[in-house]
Each structure stands twice: as C-alpha cells, then as structure tokens.
Design an enzyme around this catalytic site. Structure first.
Site, PDB file in Angstrom:
ATOM      1  N   LYS A   1     -38.757 -20.751 -11.410  1.00 49.52           N
ATOM      2  CA  LYS A   1     -37.824 -20.161 -11.978  1.00 49.52           C
ATOM      3  C   LYS A   1     -37.429 -18.515 -11.318  1.00 49.52           C
ATOM      4  CE  LYS A   1     -36.697 -22.686 -15.668  1.00 49.52           C
ATOM      5  NZ  LYS A   1     -35.350 -23.280 -15.604  1.00 49.52           N
TER       6      LYS A   1
ATOM      7  N   THR B   1     -37.608 -35.745 -18.782  1.00 46.70           N
ATOM      8  CA  THR B   1     -38.049 -35.412 -20.153  1.00 46.70           C
ATOM      9  C   THR B   1     -36.882 -35.352 -21.208  1.00 46.70           C
ATOM     10  OG1 THR B   1     -37.504 -32.997 -19.398  1.00 46.70           O
ATOM     11  CG2 THR B   1     -39.666 -33.765 -19.303  1.00 46.70           C
ATOM     12  N   GLY B   2     -35.758 -35.447 -20.777  1.00 40.96           N
ATOM     13  CA  GLY B   2     -34.539 -35.576 -21.705  1.00 40.96           C
ATOM     14  C   GLY B   2     -34.435 -36.938 -22.517  1.00 40.96           C
TER      15      GLY B   2
ATOM     16  N   ASP C   1     -28.230 -35.585 -16.419  1.00 40.50           N
ATOM     17  CA  ASP C   1     -29.721 -35.637 -16.607  1.00 40.50           C
ATOM     18  C   ASP C   1     -30.375 -36.914 -15.971  1.00 40.50           C
ATOM     19  OD1 ASP C   1     -32.289 -35.440 -18.046  1.00 40.50           O
ATOM     20  OD2 ASP C   1     -31.352 -34.353 -19.389  1.00 40.50           O
TER      21      ASP C   1
ATOM     22  N   ARG D   1     -45.574 -27.259 -26.733  1.00 38.95           N
ATOM     23  CA  ARG D   1     -44.848 -26.042 -27.445  1.00 38.95           C
ATOM     24  C   ARG D   1     -45.366 -25.773 -28.692  1.00 38.95           C
ATOM     25  NH1 ARG D   1     -39.063 -26.194 -24.691  1.00 38.95           N
ATOM     26  NH2 ARG D   1     -39.334 -28.442 -25.193  1.00 38.95           N
TER      27      ARG D   1
ATOM     28  N   TYR E   1     -44.106 -23.539 -12.605  1.00 37.31           N
ATOM     29  CA  TYR E   1     -43.093 -23.477 -13.603  1.00 37.31           C
ATOM     30  C   TYR E   1     -42.365 -22.023 -13.295  1.00 37.31           C
ATOM     31  CZ  TYR E   1     -40.098 -23.116 -17.614  1.00 37.31           C
ATOM     32  OH  TYR E   1     -39.096 -22.844 -18.815  1.00 37.31           O
TER      33      TYR E   1
ATOM     34  N   THR F   1     -37.408 -20.752 -28.120  1.00 36.62           N
ATOM     35  CA  THR F   1     -36.223 -21.257 -28.799  1.00 36.62           C
ATOM     36  C   THR F   1     -36.723 -22.325 -29.492  1.00 36.62           C
ATOM     37  OG1 THR F   1     -34.839 -20.194 -27.395  1.00 36.62           O
ATOM     38  CG2 THR F   1     -33.766 -21.933 -28.575  1.00 36.62           C
TER      39      THR F   1
ATOM     40  N   ASN G   1     -28.804 -27.223  -4.756  1.00 36.58           N
ATOM     41  CA  ASN G   1     -27.250 -28.231  -5.064  1.00 36.58           C
ATOM     42  C   ASN G   1     -26.390 -27.734  -5.665  1.00 36.58           C
ATOM     43  OD1 ASN G   1     -28.562 -29.934  -3.029  1.00 36.58           O
ATOM     44  ND2 ASN G   1     -29.666 -31.077  -4.556  1.00 36.58           N
TER      45      ASN G   1
END
Length: 327
Positions: A150, A36-37, A32, A187, A146, A176, A100
């Site tokens: 994806k 954002t983590g 990471d 969210r 975004y 989720t 990658n």
C-alpha cells in the site's frame, strides 16, 4: 453516460461501490480475479444493462475497450489470513496491478482513485493518525507484505500524478464493516460475530487494550464518492473516529448477540497495531464528510446479515485453495 472501472468488484467494499455507481446512473465495469472476492456479492447486478464483469487479474496487462471516465482500484487481499497466505500476490497487486491501472488511466485520460489503508501507519506512534504522519512499519515483518504494498501504491500514484499529470485520488481506509464481509477472514467483526453465532468463546489477542475505530460501509462509500469527485489529490483518511478497545468491543458483541460465551485471550500477533483512530479533519474540511451511522445501528444491520446466512455457511471454515496464485 459516464463509465467507471472498479477493480476488486466482487469483494466487500468493491461490490458496494458497484451498487452506488449503478444507482447514480453510471456504466460500471467490474473486474476481479476472485482470489478473495465472491460472485454472490454482485450477482444481483448481472441483470443490469449498465453493468459488465471481467474475470481478470490486474497484475497482468489490463485492457478495457471504449472510454473510461473513472477508475477505482480496490483489488487487494485485505485480511491478515489472506495476505499471509498469498504474500507475493499481495505485493504484486499493489505494485504491478497499480502500475497497470495507472497506465490505463493515463491512456484513457481517466481519473483514478486508489484504495490505500490505515495500515500504512503501522503500529502508530502518533494518535490519532493524521495524513501527515509517515508511519511506523516493519518492512520485513509478516504484515509488511500488505503495508508496503500500500505504501508503494501511494508512491507510484503520486509519481504518475506529478510526472504524467494523471488525475489521482488517494483514499486511506480505516476499519470498515457491514453486510457482505466474509466470515473467518481474520478481521475483528466477522470473527467475533462468527464465533458468537457458532457458540464459541470470543478470541481476543493480547490483553484487549488495543483500539480500533469502525466505520459502517454506507458511510465509507459516501466518503469515497465525495473524494473521487473532489479536486484534492493528496491522501485523505476516511473512517470513523469513534474509538473502542477490542475487549470492550467483544463485550458489545456478546450483548448484541445475546450469547453467553466468555472472552478468551491469546498472544498478540507480531506488529499488530495497538492503536487505530483516524483524524478526519481533512475529510470534514475538504469533502464536507463525516460518518453518520453509529456503531450500535451499524452493528445491528451487520449482525442481522450474518444471522441470515445458512447453518452451513456459519459452520464452515474457509479453506480456499490459494496454491495456483503462489508464484
């Protein structure tokens, strides 16, 4: 002992996946860049002899010594607040980062599962959304950074599968929720609970008639596990088909938290999807999977998690410095 690389390991879903694979007896390499983590999500794993952490940006060359059996690609900003602040990095992690990791999977002869999203369906004209639906996406709208990251991610994954014979799996995640979500990330669930706990009115965008379908994190992780270990290489929806309007969900939150706030309404953001409900027929038939956790039970666990946070954590707004990533 099988070895798995999990990118986005310090994020919400990534950290739960690290827990799952450690519990199943795997050697887990978490990666990471912490845009954002948060390390607090995985700090309990640092004492585990079968866990390593690499602080690395996967848009740069990725090297992992030794064998790899599996790669789970979960690195990406996932909330609107994040990907609107760092649009270039969001596109890069979906394109360069995925490239990658696919190259690494090819060299290591590892199976790779990439985390796609229900956002590839855009504001859908088909309801519920099946894997065969191609979507209704505005490529140049604010959410396009975004959505298109994806969609490209899925395309390059299939190209590596068909051209190089890489073992690939494509997961389409629907909303989720659960412990370790970040407050104030834009969210629905953490936004509503955060507002309720701070004594603020709950903000609903539009008239609240738009729908979402919420899947508890333990169910999502089990679906991911089953997809990874299946023989199916085409996209699979993993989510909970129990659909609810945002207005009704806000009322559920007010009831759950026992607060007296009212609902206030603001303009609907551009290209915000009006309906979101997964068709999980494939997951049921191919994986033997379906969600087991009802929204009432899952939301109580999630609310208790947020309520356990300190007053300082609840009061603060996140003003993370993204400037070093804007290039």
């Amino acid at each position: 002992m099988k070895r798995v690389l999990i990118t986005g390991a310090a994020g919400f879903l990534g950290s739960h996946l690290c827990d799952k694979f450690i519990a199943e007896g795997y050697f887990v390499i978490g990666m990471d860049n912490l845009i954002t983590g948060d390390l607090k999500n995985i700090e309990h794993l640092f004492k585990e002899k079968n866990f390593e952490f690499y602080h690395h940006d996967i848009t740069k060359f990725v090297h992992v010594p030794g064998k790899l059996d599996y790669i789970l690609h979960f690195a990406s900003p996932a909330s609107p607040i994040d990907y609107l602040k760092i649009p270039i990095q969001t596109l890069k992690v979906g394109s360069l980062g995925t490239h990658n990791l696919l190259g690494l999977a090819r060299v290591k002869k590892a199976r790779i599962l990439i985390a796609s999203t229900s956002e590839i369906y855009g504001d859908p004209l088909v309801h519920p959304q099946t894997e065969e639906y191609y979507g209704n996406v505005n490529t140049i709208g604010p959410r396009g950074v975004y959505d298109e990251a994806k969609r490209f991610q899925e395309s390059i994954t299939m190209a590596y599968h068909t051209f190089h014979g890489v073992e690939t799996r494509i997961l389409r995640i629907f909303n989720t929720y659960g412990p370790r979500m970040r407050l104030n990330d834009g969210r629905v669930i953490p936004a509503f609970i955060g507002q309720a706990l701070r004594g603020e009115d709950l903000t609903v965008f539009g008239d609240g008639s738009q729908t979402r379908s919420f899947c508890y994190v333990d169910d999502q992780v089990e679906g991911i596990w089953k997809l990874l270990h299946s023989d199916y290489y085409l996209p699979v929806n993993i989510g909970n088909p129990d659909e609810i309007t945002i207005k009704d969900f806000a009322e559920e939150i007010i009831k759950l938290t026992g607060t007296t706030q009212k609902i206030i309404y603001k303009d609907l953001p551009m290209n915000d999807p009006l309906q979101r409900q997964p068709d999980i027929s494939k997951a049921r038939a191919i994986l033997g999977w379906e969600p087991k956790t009802g929204r009432a039970d899952g939301m109580k666990i999630t609310y208790d998690y947020f309520r356990s946070l300190s007053t300082e954590e609840l009061a603060k707004e996140e003003h993370k410095d993204f400037t070093k990533y804007i290039h």
